[in-house]
Motif scaffolding. Sequence first.
Motif, PDB file in Angstrom:
ATOM      1  N   THR A  29      -5.234  -1.507  -7.439  1.00 12.59           N
ATOM      2  CA  THR A  29      -6.274  -0.828  -6.915  1.00 12.59           C
ATOM      3  C   THR A  29      -6.006   0.510  -6.212  1.00 12.59           C
ATOM      4  O   THR A  29      -5.065   0.711  -5.565  1.00 12.59           O
ATOM      5  CB  THR A  29      -7.061  -1.725  -5.542  1.00 12.59           C
ATOM      6  OG1 THR A  29      -7.101  -3.128  -5.951  1.00 12.59           O
ATOM      7  CG2 THR A  29      -8.219  -1.120  -5.246  1.00 12.59           C
ATOM      8  N   HIS A  83      -7.301   2.105   3.303  1.00 10.56           N
ATOM      9  CA  HIS A  83      -7.180   3.562   3.056  1.00 10.56           C
ATOM     10  C   HIS A  83      -7.567   5.063   4.002  1.00 10.56           C
ATOM     11  O   HIS A  83      -6.659   5.766   4.241  1.00 10.56           O
ATOM     12  CB  HIS A  83      -7.974   3.995   1.636  1.00 10.56           C
ATOM     13  CG  HIS A  83      -7.850   5.353   1.318  1.00 10.56           C
ATOM     14  ND1 HIS A  83      -6.750   6.156   0.546  1.00 10.56           N
ATOM     15  CD2 HIS A  83      -8.789   6.456   1.561  1.00 10.56           C
ATOM     16  CE1 HIS A  83      -6.859   7.140   0.404  1.00 10.56           C
ATOM     17  NE2 HIS A  83      -8.420   7.606   0.884  1.00 10.56           N
ATOM     18  N   GLU A 119      -0.819  -6.170  -5.345  1.00 13.35           N
ATOM     19  CA  GLU A 119      -0.906  -7.520  -5.034  1.00 13.35           C
ATOM     20  C   GLU A 119      -0.974  -8.389  -6.371  1.00 13.35           C
ATOM     21  O   GLU A 119      -1.189  -7.909  -7.376  1.00 13.35           O
ATOM     22  CB  GLU A 119      -2.153  -7.813  -3.989  1.00 13.35           C
ATOM     23  CG  GLU A 119      -3.443  -7.508  -4.895  1.00 13.35           C
ATOM     24  CD  GLU A 119      -4.370  -7.415  -3.932  1.00 13.35           C
ATOM     25  OE1 GLU A 119      -4.925  -8.353  -3.477  1.00 13.35           O
ATOM     26  OE2 GLU A 119      -5.157  -6.065  -3.874  1.00 13.35           O
ATOM     27  N   LEU A 172     -13.020   4.133  -6.253  1.00 17.01           N
ATOM     28  CA  LEU A 172     -12.161   3.094  -6.094  1.00 17.01           C
ATOM     29  C   LEU A 172     -12.173   2.402  -7.797  1.00 17.01           C
ATOM     30  O   LEU A 172     -13.096   2.324  -8.479  1.00 17.01           O
ATOM     31  CB  LEU A 172     -12.921   1.707  -5.234  1.00 17.01           C
ATOM     32  CG  LEU A 172     -11.955   0.737  -5.150  1.00 17.01           C
ATOM     33  CD1 LEU A 172     -12.084   0.072  -3.481  1.00 17.01           C
ATOM     34  CD2 LEU A 172     -12.174  -0.354  -5.941  1.00 17.01           C
ATOM     35  N   VAL A 193      -7.571   3.984  -4.316  1.00 16.52           N
ATOM     36  CA  VAL A 193      -8.735   4.306  -3.873  1.00 16.52           C
ATOM     37  C   VAL A 193      -8.519   6.024  -3.386  1.00 16.52           C
ATOM     38  O   VAL A 193      -7.325   6.009  -3.004  1.00 16.52           O
ATOM     39  CB  VAL A 193      -9.236   3.512  -2.492  1.00 16.52           C
ATOM     40  CG1 VAL A 193     -10.275   4.160  -1.633  1.00 16.52           C
ATOM     41  CG2 VAL A 193      -8.942   2.119  -2.848  1.00 16.52           C
ATOM     42  N   PHE A 251     -20.140  -0.648  -4.216  1.00 18.53           N
ATOM     43  CA  PHE A 251     -18.885  -1.306  -3.840  1.00 18.53           C
ATOM     44  C   PHE A 251     -19.253  -2.788  -3.590  1.00 18.53           C
ATOM     45  O   PHE A 251     -20.159  -2.906  -2.803  1.00 18.53           O
ATOM     46  CB  PHE A 251     -18.529  -0.666  -2.283  1.00 18.53           C
ATOM     47  CG  PHE A 251     -17.516   0.490  -2.679  1.00 18.53           C
ATOM     48  CD1 PHE A 251     -16.178   0.196  -3.331  1.00 18.53           C
ATOM     49  CD2 PHE A 251     -17.787   1.542  -2.192  1.00 18.53           C
ATOM     50  CE1 PHE A 251     -15.637   1.421  -3.528  1.00 18.53           C
ATOM     51  CE2 PHE A 251     -16.920   2.614  -2.562  1.00 18.53           C
ATOM     52  CZ  PHE A 251     -15.687   2.725  -2.903  1.00 18.53           C
ATOM     53  N   GLN A 308       0.834  -1.177  -0.132  1.00 19.68           N
ATOM     54  CA  GLN A 308      -0.144   0.145  -0.251  1.00 19.68           C
ATOM     55  C   GLN A 308       0.861   1.245  -0.101  1.00 19.68           C
ATOM     56  O   GLN A 308       1.771   1.362   0.839  1.00 19.68           O
ATOM     57  CB  GLN A 308      -0.954  -0.097   1.236  1.00 19.68           C
ATOM     58  CG  GLN A 308      -1.913   1.224   1.103  1.00 19.68           C
ATOM     59  CD  GLN A 308      -2.697   1.595   2.573  1.00 19.68           C
ATOM     60  OE1 GLN A 308      -2.662   0.841   3.187  1.00 19.68           O
ATOM     61  NE2 GLN A 308      -3.691   2.212   2.536  1.00 19.68           N
ATOM     62  N   LEU A 343      -3.021  -7.314  -9.694  1.00 22.23           N
ATOM     63  CA  LEU A 343      -4.031  -6.473  -9.222  1.00 22.23           C
ATOM     64  C   LEU A 343      -3.676  -4.975  -8.526  1.00 22.23           C
ATOM     65  O   LEU A 343      -3.137  -5.135  -7.790  1.00 22.23           O
ATOM     66  CB  LEU A 343      -4.930  -7.291  -8.523  1.00 22.23           C
ATOM     67  CG  LEU A 343      -6.346  -6.817  -8.072  1.00 22.23           C
ATOM     68  CD1 LEU A 343      -7.128  -6.169  -9.182  1.00 22.23           C
ATOM     69  CD2 LEU A 343      -7.120  -7.334  -6.820  1.00 22.23           C
ATOM     70  N   TYR A 369     -10.206  -2.528   1.191  1.00 19.35           N
ATOM     71  CA  TYR A 369      -9.268  -1.335   0.585  1.00 19.35           C
ATOM     72  C   TYR A 369      -9.778  -0.180   1.321  1.00 19.35           C
ATOM     73  O   TYR A 369      -8.739   0.709   1.663  1.00 19.35           O
ATOM     74  CB  TYR A 369      -9.250  -1.351  -0.815  1.00 19.35           C
ATOM     75  CG  TYR A 369      -8.848  -2.551  -1.610  1.00 19.35           C
ATOM     76  CD1 TYR A 369      -7.598  -2.848  -1.603  1.00 19.35           C
ATOM     77  CD2 TYR A 369      -9.778  -3.283  -2.208  1.00 19.35           C
ATOM     78  CE1 TYR A 369      -7.134  -3.975  -2.338  1.00 19.35           C
ATOM     79  CE2 TYR A 369      -9.430  -4.528  -2.762  1.00 19.35           C
ATOM     80  CZ  TYR A 369      -8.130  -4.901  -3.064  1.00 19.35           C
ATOM     81  OH  TYR A 369      -7.425  -5.884  -3.609  1.00 19.35           O
ATOM     82  N   LEU A 370     -11.043   0.295   1.383  1.00 17.30           N
ATOM     83  CA  LEU A 370     -11.359   1.433   1.887  1.00 17.30           C
ATOM     84  C   LEU A 370     -10.659   1.749   3.326  1.00 17.30           C
ATOM     85  O   LEU A 370     -10.538   2.534   3.783  1.00 17.30           O
ATOM     86  CB  LEU A 370     -13.008   1.326   1.858  1.00 17.30           C
ATOM     87  CG  LEU A 370     -13.695   2.419   1.104  1.00 17.30           C
ATOM     88  CD1 LEU A 370     -13.366   2.259  -0.229  1.00 17.30           C
ATOM     89  CD2 LEU A 370     -15.295   2.223   1.302  1.00 17.30           C
ATOM     90  N   SER A 373      -4.758   6.213  -2.227  1.00 12.74           N
ATOM     91  CA  SER A 373      -3.975   4.933  -1.915  1.00 12.74           C
ATOM     92  C   SER A 373      -3.809   4.077  -3.113  1.00 12.74           C
ATOM     93  O   SER A 373      -4.711   3.890  -3.797  1.00 12.74           O
ATOM     94  CB  SER A 373      -4.801   3.955  -0.656  1.00 12.74           C
ATOM     95  OG  SER A 373      -4.411   4.837   0.444  1.00 12.74           O
ATOM     96  N   PHE A 403      -2.950   0.017  -4.061  1.00 15.48           N
ATOM     97  CA  PHE A 403      -2.645  -1.086  -3.728  1.00 15.48           C
ATOM     98  C   PHE A 403      -2.179  -2.017  -4.836  1.00 15.48           C
ATOM     99  O   PHE A 403      -2.782  -2.003  -5.818  1.00 15.48           O
ATOM    100  CB  PHE A 403      -3.973  -1.986  -2.859  1.00 15.48           C
ATOM    101  CG  PHE A 403      -4.376  -1.078  -1.734  1.00 15.48           C
ATOM    102  CD1 PHE A 403      -4.025  -1.177  -0.594  1.00 15.48           C
ATOM    103  CD2 PHE A 403      -5.584  -0.009  -2.257  1.00 15.48           C
ATOM    104  CE1 PHE A 403      -4.837  -0.694   0.488  1.00 15.48           C
ATOM    105  CE2 PHE A 403      -5.884   0.525  -0.889  1.00 15.48           C
ATOM    106  CZ  PHE A 403      -5.626   0.316   0.287  1.00 15.48           C
TER     107      PHE A 403
END
Lengths: 327, 173
Positions: free
Chosen positions: A305, B138, A274, A294, A307, B127, A259, A303, B134-135, A270, A272
């Motif tokens: 991600t 974050h 992975e 997101l 956010v 979502f 992260q 993957l 993830y939320l 953020s 991510f």
Amino acid sequence: MKLYVAVCRMLLGASLLVSANVHGGEGGEGFDWLKVVIFAEHQTDYSGVFVYQYDNHVETSRITHVVDGDGENERLESLDGPKREIVRHHGRVLGHHGEELPQVESPQGIGKFPSLLPEQLAALSANYQAKLLGTERIAGYDAQAILFQPRDGLRYTHKIWVHTDSGLLLKAAVLGSKNQLVEQYAFTQLQIGGKIDRSWVRQGVVAGFHGRDFHKQHDTARRGSPTNSGWVADALPAGFAKTMEIQRPMHGNHAPVIQMVYSDGLSAISIFIESDDGDEDDVEGLSSRGAMNLYHKVVGKHLFTVVGEVPPHTVMRVLDSIRHNGQ
Amino acid sequence: MKQEISVLMDGELFEDEVESLLDRLKQDPAARKNWAAYHLIGDVLRQPDHIHCDLSAKVRERMQDEPTVFAPHGRMAKQKMRAFALSAAASLSAIGVVAWMSLQIGPEAAPQLAMQQNAMRPVKAQFQAKSNDYLMAHQEFSPSTDMSGGAYYIRTVSYETEEIQMRNSTGKK
């Protein structure tokens, strides 16, 4: 309380005079208020009911925040719909969905005392224009309204209402490019200081979490550790500085996830990263809740991600610019 | 009348209402002016460099030079015209109306405005249960947490009916 805030503002004001040349005085007072808010939030005991609203969704919750010798304790309880609860202690988080056990724990160290660093202030004024609006009454208190308007289309407009006496945030709205409301959070009832129930800090919490005593749990394997993975994102909007990069456990027992967090002082992004586990849900997709957007996508064997409290096109743009340095 | 015109430009008027409104537009010069003004707003927004004022007068002048066709109007032609007018209105819709509304309404009235827009906006993807991880991860580091305490964690536990069902069916992690 009044005197305390007055002194606090004076001190911050003095330190701001020194850094006044950094942000040219423009909207300086608005950013000054931001420092007060962050300071007050961590130092004040309060308990209140607030409404959180986005799209057609309106939800009421209660938040209680008490500071003791051990640090900060905070409890967030949903008052509408299924019972959900989140407890934070020293910045460590335990989530509680009905009967479910907590899933994510904060890797944040104890004794965290965040505030705006001078370079963050400079970035803030480079990317937002702060405007002091009038005073308004929120939940029975006088509040100073402040508008933070972005200088580009890559972030949202933020409007905050700050209690003039305590410095607590009474209301906050996130607005889109056409001034449409993206999400809003507002206290409807709030008690500041005085006698606030804190029995939950020890008894309630421990019982509520099936005997897990989070005061003693220090299982480092379950927490994040700092790392430098070499991943970069070139299309981050200006002023988003990296605040941390960690390797952390997520989704139960899966392999650790990287992260990276970037912040411009008002909102954060953020990233991510992975390894792709072939989950069919992980195909490309954009989803949102209030100001939070997101976007996830499988790229090669990974993957990604992204956010953040930034518009959808910003998280997409950031994701598409992720690359491994030197490859 | 003004309201109806903006709804027409939005492409949200029913067909019979469109017809009667267009009829009234033909008869009422003031309404025509409004119609033109709303389109001008749209044009200005899209191409501020190419604005000619009082377009209608020029168009009328040109129309007078056009030869008159002494042939009966087919029903098809009329239909086509209407379709064209509608699609033109629709293409201007969002920009024009939103611009007009934001001129009228300041940020203070934003909640109402947002509600109205939601009614028109297609449903956003919600979502998935997994996204909450993830939320949550974050939110720990978001400046909003420093400003509002844990209040913004509500984003991570905000409930949606489908989501709760999903959670229950997938069981505990």
